[in-house]
Structure formats: structure tokens, C-alpha cells
Design an enzyme around this catalytic site. Structure first.
Site, PDB file in Angstrom:
ATOM      1  N   THR A 261       0.841  -1.137   0.109  1.00  0.00           N
ATOM      2  CA  THR A 261      -0.205   0.053   0.082  1.00  0.00           C
ATOM      3  C   THR A 261       0.806   1.178  -0.173  1.00  0.00           C
ATOM      4  O   THR A 261       2.095   1.236   0.258  1.00  0.00           O
ATOM      5  CB  THR A 261      -0.964  -0.079   1.165  1.00  0.00           C
ATOM      6  OG1 THR A 261      -0.132  -0.421   2.404  1.00  0.00           O
ATOM      7  CG2 THR A 261      -1.896  -0.979   1.009  1.00  0.00           C
TER       8      THR A 261
ATOM      9  N   ASP B 281      -5.937  -1.531   0.042  1.00  0.00           N
ATOM     10  CA  ASP B 281      -5.951  -2.651   0.667  1.00  0.00           C
ATOM     11  C   ASP B 281      -7.043  -3.141  -0.195  1.00  0.00           C
ATOM     12  O   ASP B 281      -6.815  -4.581  -0.716  1.00  0.00           O
ATOM     13  CB  ASP B 281      -6.925  -2.611   2.121  1.00  0.00           C
ATOM     14  CG  ASP B 281      -5.965  -1.915   3.198  1.00  0.00           C
ATOM     15  OD1 ASP B 281      -4.904  -2.231   3.085  1.00  0.00           O
ATOM     16  OD2 ASP B 281      -6.814  -1.282   4.166  1.00  0.00           O
TER      17      ASP B 281
ATOM     18  N   HIS C 169     -11.229   2.520   7.685  1.00  0.00           N
ATOM     19  CA  HIS C 169     -11.247   1.476   6.493  1.00  0.00           C
ATOM     20  C   HIS C 169     -11.460   0.258   6.992  1.00  0.00           C
ATOM     21  O   HIS C 169     -11.043  -0.936   6.397  1.00  0.00           O
ATOM     22  CB  HIS C 169     -10.327   1.922   5.477  1.00  0.00           C
ATOM     23  CG  HIS C 169      -8.811   1.751   6.039  1.00  0.00           C
ATOM     24  ND1 HIS C 169      -8.261   2.436   6.670  1.00  0.00           N
ATOM     25  CD2 HIS C 169      -8.126   0.877   5.516  1.00  0.00           C
ATOM     26  CE1 HIS C 169      -7.045   1.972   7.193  1.00  0.00           C
ATOM     27  NE2 HIS C 169      -6.996   0.883   5.995  1.00  0.00           N
TER      28      HIS C 169
END
Length: 152
Positions: free
Chosen positions: A45, A71, A98
Site C-alpha cells: 500500500t 487494501d 477503513h
């Protein structure tokens, strides 16, 4: 669903993900294992990938930052059989906005039966396994067979 074999090549595609409070721990782990990791393709990421590249010089293909969809990008790559191993140092003590994406990422890694390390101890066990640097087989869902049955 039936299972089929998937061969993981000697050179693995490894995803590196870390929550903010765990980035320093993952970075230290990567530094300690940079020689071995240099023989594999690394994906991460956004922020994590930038930190790994900047501090180790390892080449890292960077996705978006986790909260911005990174993700989910890694999860899609797992479902497409483009990721072989997930190293995900997540923070179980702090909620993240998230969180559903985090759960989905771990769920996909489980569905597609890839090795996952969620902390340094597990990552150490994983990287020290002889299977880490050799061809190996895993069982995955037979999605094509599933579709064939469903579309009869």
C-alpha cells in the site's frame, strides 16, 4: 467448492501492508530480511511502500494508501492470483476508518489460501520456512469449475 492446486513460484509476489502504529515494526522487519526479500517481487500500500523503498532501497510496486483503496487493490490482486504471500502488520488496538477493507483483505487471503503474517513472530516463521524460497503448491477454490456448475 472444489479445490485445485496452485503453484507458487520460487520468486514470490509479496504484499506488504502496515497500519500507522505498526509501520516502524514492519520497516524494521523488512530491513532485517532485506537480502531474502530482494529475491522476490514486493507490492505494498502507498505509504508503506514509500517507506520500505526509501529506507531499504528495495523495489516496491506501490498501490494507493490503504484508506484510499490500497487494501482493496491488494485484495483484488489476491483474488486474481497475483499475490502469493501477505505480510500485514495490523493494529488490533486502534480502529481505522477503513476497517471493512481490512476485514475484506484478510478474508480474501483466507479464501485464496495464501500464507499471511499479521505480526513479526509469524513473519519470522514464514520467511524462515524453506517454502518461502522454493516452488510450492497451495490449494485454492476451483472458481472456473464453480462457474461451470452454476451456469449449466
Amino acid at each position: 467448492m472444489e479445490q485445485i492446486d496452485r503453484t507458487l513460484a520460487t520468486e514470490k509476489n509479496i504484499a506488504l501492508v502496515a497500519h500507522d502504529h505498526c509501520k516502524s515494526s514492519l520497516l524494521e522487519w523488512v530491513k532485517n530480511n532485506s537480502e531474502q526479500l530482494s529475491h522476490h517481487k514486493l507490492f505494498a500500500t502507498g505509504t508503506t511502500g514509500n517507506l520500505v523503498n526509501h529506507h531499504t532501497g528495495l523495489e516496491v510496486t506501490q498501490m494507493l494508501s490503504g484508506p484510499m483503496g490500497g487494501d482493496q487493490q491488494i485484495g483484488a490482486m489476491i483474488a486474481e492470483k497475483k499475490i502469493d504471500i501477505l505480510i500485514f502488520f495490523w493494529d488490533p488496538l486502534n480502529a481505522v476508518p477503513h476497517d471493512p477493507d481490512v476485514k475484506a483483505l484478510l478474508r480474501l487471503a483466507t479464501v485464496w489460501n495464501i500464507p499471511v503474517a499479521t505480526n513479526r513472530a509469524t513473519a519470522n516463521f514464514l520467511i524462515s520456512s524453506p517454502l518461502f524460497s522454493q516452488e510450492s503448491k497451495i490449494k485454492i477454490p476451483d472458481y472456473e469449475g464453480y462457474l461451470k456448475e452454476r451456469l449449466k
